[in-house]
Design a protein around this motif. Sequence first.
Motif, PDB file in Angstrom:
ATOM      1  N   ALA A 155       0.830  -1.207   0.000  1.00  0.00           N
ATOM      2  CA  ALA A 155       0.000   0.000   0.000  1.00  0.00           C
ATOM      3  C   ALA A 155       0.866   1.259   0.000  1.00  0.00           C
ATOM      4  O   ALA A 155       0.568   2.231  -0.704  1.00  0.00           O
ATOM      5  N   ILE A 156       1.939   1.243   0.759  1.00  0.00           N
ATOM      6  CA  ILE A 156       2.849   2.393   0.796  1.00  0.00           C
ATOM      7  C   ILE A 156       3.519   2.577  -0.564  1.00  0.00           C
ATOM      8  O   ILE A 156       3.664   3.697  -1.059  1.00  0.00           O
ATOM      9  N   PHE A 157       3.902   1.476  -1.195  1.00  0.00           N
ATOM     10  CA  PHE A 157       4.516   1.535  -2.528  1.00  0.00           C
ATOM     11  C   PHE A 157       3.545   2.170  -3.528  1.00  0.00           C
ATOM     12  O   PHE A 157       3.918   3.069  -4.291  1.00  0.00           O
ATOM     13  N   VAL A 158       2.303   1.710  -3.534  1.00  0.00           N
ATOM     14  CA  VAL A 158       1.285   2.235  -4.457  1.00  0.00           C
ATOM     15  C   VAL A 158       1.034   3.721  -4.174  1.00  0.00           C
ATOM     16  O   VAL A 158       0.936   4.532  -5.100  1.00  0.00           O
ATOM     17  N   ALA A 159       0.952   4.090  -2.901  1.00  0.00           N
ATOM     18  CA  ALA A 159       0.706   5.490  -2.545  1.00  0.00           C
ATOM     19  C   ALA A 159       1.855   6.390  -3.008  1.00  0.00           C
ATOM     20  O   ALA A 159       1.623   7.476  -3.540  1.00  0.00           O
ATOM     21  N   ARG A 160       3.075   5.931  -2.830  1.00  0.00           N
ATOM     22  CA  ARG A 160       4.231   6.723  -3.284  1.00  0.00           C
ATOM     23  C   ARG A 160       4.229   6.897  -4.794  1.00  0.00           C
ATOM     24  O   ARG A 160       4.504   7.978  -5.307  1.00  0.00           O
ATOM     25  N   LYS A 161       3.933   5.799  -5.517  1.00  0.00           N
ATOM     26  CA  LYS A 161       3.891   5.869  -6.990  1.00  0.00           C
ATOM     27  C   LYS A 161       2.805   6.857  -7.435  1.00  0.00           C
ATOM     28  O   LYS A 161       3.019   7.637  -8.353  1.00  0.00           O
TER      29      LYS A 161
END
Length: 144
Positions: A64-70
């Motif tokens: 989820a953090i990866f997707v939010a950063r992207k």
Amino acid sequence: MLWSLSPFGEAKVGIPYGMYNGLNIYLVFILCFASNVLVFPIMLFFLNKVNHYLLKWRVYKKGAIFVARKAKTGSGDKIKKYGFWGLIFFVMLPVPGTGVYAGTIATYLFKIERKKAFLANVIGIFFSSVIVWVVTYLAMQGMA
């Protein structure tokens, strides 16, 4: 319809799939468009209710953090800068990584007013679907 609900294709895959399999081209457009519109409330429900509980799991939280950063680095500045119109354009682009799933995540992350975000997503989905439908139709006619 299932491709249009799927995050792996949305209407960008559902429309050509239905048309190339001999279904009524107008019915394909309507059903794929409508299915893709349904993604917004389903995803928003997931993000508002279910996401909170899943964030307790380390593997999910990392994803989820990866997707939010992207989302924030990829198009977040443009969506924040142009607001409603930026969201329409972002959802409208018939390329991978854009669409109603990404538009809903942007709505959630940037706390965009839901009614405006829903309208922007619907308009974006409509134009994206029209682009894909026309290109697929022309390709089937041997013109593209």
